[in-house]
Design an enzyme around this catalytic site. Sequence first.
Site, PDB file in Angstrom:
ATOM      1  N   GLY A 120     -16.559  67.771 -44.065  1.00 17.97           N
ATOM      2  CA  GLY A 120     -15.110  67.922 -44.183  1.00 17.97           C
ATOM      3  C   GLY A 120     -14.779  68.451 -45.565  1.00 17.97           C
TER       4      GLY A 120
ATOM      5  CB  ILE B 120     -15.533  64.982 -49.629  1.00 10.79           C
ATOM      6  CG1 ILE B 120     -14.154  64.359 -49.871  1.00 10.79           C
ATOM      7  CG2 ILE B 120     -16.511  64.525 -50.716  1.00 10.79           C
ATOM      8  CD1 ILE B 120     -14.104  62.843 -49.674  1.00 10.79           C
TER       9      ILE B 120
ATOM     10  CB  THR C  97     -16.477  66.997 -35.707  1.00 14.00           C
ATOM     11  OG1 THR C  97     -16.531  66.870 -37.137  1.00 14.00           O
ATOM     12  CG2 THR C  97     -16.799  65.662 -35.065  1.00 14.00           C
TER      13      THR C  97
ATOM     14  NE  ARG D   6     -14.318  53.262 -46.558  1.00 15.64           N
ATOM     15  CZ  ARG D   6     -13.656  54.023 -47.425  1.00 15.64           C
ATOM     16  NH1 ARG D   6     -14.303  54.625 -48.415  1.00 15.64           N
ATOM     17  NH2 ARG D   6     -12.339  54.164 -47.323  1.00 15.64           N
TER      18      ARG D   6
ATOM     19  CD  GLU E  22     -16.558  48.995 -51.765  1.00 16.71           C
ATOM     20  OE1 GLU E  22     -15.633  49.149 -52.575  1.00 16.71           O
ATOM     21  OE2 GLU E  22     -17.342  49.922 -51.430  1.00 16.71           O
TER      22      GLU E  22
ATOM     23  CG  HIS F 167     -14.868  52.519 -53.589  1.00 20.58           C
ATOM     24  ND1 HIS F 167     -14.991  51.980 -52.334  1.00 20.58           N
ATOM     25  CD2 HIS F 167     -14.343  53.753 -53.389  1.00 20.58           C
ATOM     26  CE1 HIS F 167     -14.560  52.843 -51.416  1.00 20.58           C
ATOM     27  NE2 HIS F 167     -14.161  53.926 -52.051  1.00 20.58           N
TER      28      HIS F 167
HETATM   29  O1  LIG Z   1     -11.275  56.502 -48.541  1.00 15.82           O
HETATM   30  C1  LIG Z   1     -10.745  56.485 -49.636  1.00 15.82           C
HETATM   31  O2  LIG Z   1      -9.590  56.803 -49.794  1.00 15.82           O
HETATM   32  C2  LIG Z   1     -11.484  56.089 -50.839  1.00 15.82           C
HETATM   33  O3  LIG Z   1     -12.782  55.741 -50.542  1.00 15.82           O
HETATM   34  C3  LIG Z   1     -10.789  54.935 -51.547  1.00 15.82           C
HETATM   35  O4  LIG Z   1     -10.563  55.295 -52.858  1.00 15.82           O
END
Ligand SMILES: O=C(O)[C@H](O)CO
Length: 334
Positions: A157, A159, A180, A237, A266, A293
């Site tokens: 995507g 990023i 996708t 994640r 998390e 994070h």
């Molecule tokens: O998904 C997000 O927005 C980030 O990981 C949180 O800063």
Amino acid sequence: MDNRPQILITGWMPKEGRDILEEYCDLDFCNSEKPLSKTELIQRAKNKDGVVIFMTDTIDKEVIQACNNLKVISSFGKGFDNIDVEECAKRGIAVTINKNSLTEDTADMAMGLALANARNILIGDSEVRKGTTRGWQPKKNLGRSFNHSNLGIIGYGEIGKAIAKRAKGFSMTTYYYDPTVESVSWGAHKCEKLEEMFSKCDFIMITANLNKNSYHLVNRDNISYMKQGAFVVNVARGSIVDEKAIEEALDANKISGYASDVFAFEDKLAKECPQYISSGLLEKTEKTVFTPHLGTGTVETRKELSISTAKGMLSVLKGEETEQLITSGEANMN
Ligand SMILES: O=C(O)[C@H](O)CO
């Protein structure tokens, strides 16, 4: 908007976004860095029209059902694995996320983590501070080249593409795995199978969304396809990798490093709900690099996120179209 909508902001958010919302809405602003408990969250959200939430909030069925006046939930971020989006869709609650505000800083973080890990930046820093080094030495702390290596990106995507753009500057050959997406941007090569990409790459970077398809996508079985000595970098994640399997792969010298900004503890979706990072991973100081994070953790991005979160919420309240809107919990991997 005839009456001023009542909005809860569940935690601290930069003033710029609050000012935008305040022009049209009444704000109940929790000026705190500590997340609200579920009871407090329900208490404060139940009569609101909209709620701005953070990745540390859990918006599950119970919360959604208790807040039957809610029209919109706007996440101060991009990931939405902490929101029961299907339940929101069923109840006609709009959910907005920030698709673009955090792209560049998160991509920078991925490159930084890879370099810190492969080039022993933290180990070197520690030796310099402790005074245990004489400076240049011929064979101590030799890392691995990042430039001219093969890079594999999980999730192509925004990023993922921003990482591929940076990889060009490092003369890397880039592959991606994302069922996708069909894209040749930044010269990246699509791999149909994760195993195929793993077998080619020196660095694997994870940028996908967490959902039931990507949970433990990097696991014991497919780590076995990775190149001997590869590095894995996670800015998405924690639960997309099986942290235990990573630990074992580090122990067995199958992979050389794991650099991560995110952790299973998390994640609300984590099936095993770990309390923290395992001591086995924490103890591997020579092979791991961890940050808490910080991918979106710049003054610029947090300000931009607040503005874009506010605008997303207002668009919904005003009945305008917005590309920030998501409607299904099974949205693609980006
Ligand atoms: O998904 C997000 O927005 C980030 O990981 C949180 O800063």
